[in-house]
Design an enzyme around this catalytic site. Structure first.
Site, PDB file in Angstrom:
ATOM      1  N   CYS A 120      13.723  19.394 -34.698  1.00  0.00           N
ATOM      2  CA  CYS A 120      14.179  17.964 -34.155  1.00  0.00           C
ATOM      3  C   CYS A 120      12.743  17.336 -33.947  1.00  0.00           C
ATOM      4  O   CYS A 120      12.016  17.872 -33.977  1.00  0.00           O
ATOM      5  CB  CYS A 120      15.227  17.972 -33.206  1.00  0.00           C
ATOM      6  SG  CYS A 120      15.957  16.717 -32.611  1.00  0.00           S
ATOM      7  N   CYS A 122      13.365  15.314 -30.953  1.00  0.00           N
ATOM      8  CA  CYS A 122      13.147  14.421 -29.509  1.00  0.00           C
ATOM      9  C   CYS A 122      12.226  15.204 -28.617  1.00  0.00           C
ATOM     10  O   CYS A 122      11.924  14.289 -27.501  1.00  0.00           O
ATOM     11  CB  CYS A 122      14.575  14.605 -28.966  1.00  0.00           C
ATOM     12  SG  CYS A 122      15.438  16.367 -29.213  1.00  0.00           S
ATOM     13  N   LYS A 195      27.682  18.981 -33.409  1.00  0.00           N
ATOM     14  CA  LYS A 195      26.692  18.853 -32.123  1.00  0.00           C
ATOM     15  C   LYS A 195      27.572  17.765 -31.426  1.00  0.00           C
ATOM     16  O   LYS A 195      27.155  16.728 -31.908  1.00  0.00           O
ATOM     17  CB  LYS A 195      25.427  18.750 -32.504  1.00  0.00           C
ATOM     18  CG  LYS A 195      24.491  18.627 -31.210  1.00  0.00           C
ATOM     19  CD  LYS A 195      22.951  18.733 -31.209  1.00  0.00           C
ATOM     20  CE  LYS A 195      22.270  18.609 -30.024  1.00  0.00           C
ATOM     21  NZ  LYS A 195      20.702  18.675 -30.325  1.00  0.00           N
ATOM     22  N   ARG A 205      16.883  19.438 -21.191  1.00  0.00           N
ATOM     23  CA  ARG A 205      16.056  18.349 -21.115  1.00  0.00           C
ATOM     24  C   ARG A 205      14.926  18.430 -20.109  1.00  0.00           C
ATOM     25  O   ARG A 205      13.989  17.894 -20.365  1.00  0.00           O
ATOM     26  CB  ARG A 205      16.854  17.110 -20.838  1.00  0.00           C
ATOM     27  CG  ARG A 205      17.752  16.938 -22.285  1.00  0.00           C
ATOM     28  CD  ARG A 205      18.701  15.574 -22.390  1.00  0.00           C
ATOM     29  NE  ARG A 205      19.246  15.499 -23.162  1.00  0.00           N
ATOM     30  CZ  ARG A 205      20.477  14.671 -23.555  1.00  0.00           C
ATOM     31  NH1 ARG A 205      20.810  13.939 -22.428  1.00  0.00           N
ATOM     32  NH2 ARG A 205      21.274  14.822 -24.680  1.00  0.00           N
ATOM     33  N   LYS A 248      27.876  23.091 -31.030  1.00  0.00           N
ATOM     34  CA  LYS A 248      27.157  23.052 -29.846  1.00  0.00           C
ATOM     35  C   LYS A 248      27.679  22.124 -28.912  1.00  0.00           C
ATOM     36  O   LYS A 248      27.917  20.991 -29.467  1.00  0.00           O
ATOM     37  CB  LYS A 248      25.961  22.950 -30.241  1.00  0.00           C
ATOM     38  CG  LYS A 248      24.709  22.750 -29.087  1.00  0.00           C
ATOM     39  CD  LYS A 248      23.388  22.729 -29.331  1.00  0.00           C
ATOM     40  CE  LYS A 248      22.311  22.307 -28.157  1.00  0.00           C
ATOM     41  NZ  LYS A 248      21.115  22.146 -28.282  1.00  0.00           N
TER      42      LYS A 248
HETATM   43 ZN   LIG Z   1      16.873  16.185 -30.644  1.00  0.00          ZN
END
Ligand SMILES: [Zn+2]
Length: 325
Positions: A120, A122, A195, A205, A248
């Site tokens: 990913c 992020c 997801k 996070r 998820k």
């Molecule tokens: Zn992500």
């Protein structure tokens, strides 16, 4: 015929009988332990909302992987923290990134572990979105190209399985194509196919330092209200080449796990996410629940719903408890 001929309690009388007729047998065989790799050496920082879970430098990741393998857990999934974040998340595909170096180190240590890497952007983008952005929008096709590059870099480092978690359209096909072009046709894809845009990702996070800096992820992650759409997402990912798929989070989506299990014949994974973990830990610390009992019940429920593979931060505890029984 009914009572008194039928007495279901007959089979619940003793542990021997209950064990004999048990329908779901939890084992360590399908567990995946998630880990967070960061730059540096000798770094080990506990995530405050996830007791026992650490951001760790490569040397520490390998040490914990040794423990994971010794417990009989077959697999880990690695998330990475970069040195620097930028607009396009360029470190996601860096050969010397924390994930890539961790994979190499785990393989070099010859541990008996399947190494999965989360793919990913992020954790690597300055804006915290899972793709490349332009004027406040997350671009699909430009993101897919970046994700394929990241997957290739993990594979070059030695990953056994890559797991795209971004929810861009077409990313599984792009990753499959990219890996095949570079003769990594034997590396498998475990896609985060369904997801959901969930409030249960909060502690993650913090762990991955990946909170979006503007807006939210509703334009790419799924609406929690939708079940049929999950089946469509799973069908598309399998068509594109996913070898295994994942739902998820797990607990609020047991119906999705069950429906996916019934409809498709690929291995089904479920991610028992950070918020699910944190709630159990917090309640256990307050003495409000019996942690071991609740965790085993949760994982049994996820497996009973149809998951073959369970990604969980409880994996090490569960392996210890199952060993002891
Ligand atoms: Zn992500």
């Amino acid at each position: 015929m009914t009572f008194p001929v039928h007495r279901p309690r007959r089979l619940r009388r003793t542990e021997a009988l209950r064990g004999f007729v048990r329908e779901t047998r939890l084992s360590t065989g399908g567990l995946v332990y998630p880990m967070f790799a960061c730059p540096g050496t000798d770094v080990r920082i506990e995530v405050s909302s996830m007791p026992g879970v650490y951001q760790q430098s490569v040397d520490q990741v390998v040490e914990e992987c040794r423990e994971v393998a010794d417990l009989g857990i077959p697999s880990v999934i690695l998330f990475g923290l970069p040195e620097h974040k930028d607009e396009t998340g360029s470190e996601a595909s860096a050969a010397d990134g924390a994930v890539q170096r961790s994979v190499e180190a785990i393989k070099k240590a010859k541990l008996n572990l399947l190494v999965i890497t989360d793919v990913c952007l992020c954790e690597y983008t300055s804006h915290g979105h899972c793709g490349v952005t332009k004027a406040g929008e997350v671009l699909n096709d430009a993101s897919v190209e970046r994700l394929a590059e990241a997957a290739l870099s993990h594979t070059r480092a030695g990953a056994d399985i890559v797991a795209p978690s971004d929810m861009m359209d077409g990313r599984v096909a792009a990753i499959r194509r990219k890996l095949d072009e570079h003769r990594f046709q034997d590396v498998a894809i475990l896609s985060y196919a369904a997801k959901y845009c969930s409030g249960f990702y909060g502690p993650f996070r913090e762990a991955a330092q990946s909170a979006p800096q503007f807006g939210d992820r509703r334009s790419y992650q799924m609406d929690p209200a939708n079940a049929r759409e999950a089946l469509r997402e799973v069908a598309l990912d399998i068509e594109e080449g996913a070898d295994m798929i994942m739902v998820k989070p797990a607990l609020p989506y047991l119906d999705i796990i069950q429906r996916v299990r019934e409809r498709f014949d690929v291995p089904v994974g479920a991610y028992n996410v950070s918020g699910e973990f944190a709630m159990v830990k917090a309640a256990a610390r307050n003495g409000w629940i019996d942690e071991k009992r609740v965790v085993l019940e949760i994982l049994t429920g996820i497996q009973r719903a149809g998951a073959d593979i369970i990604l969980t931060y409880h994996a090490k505890d569960v392996a210890r408890w199952l060993k002891a029984c």
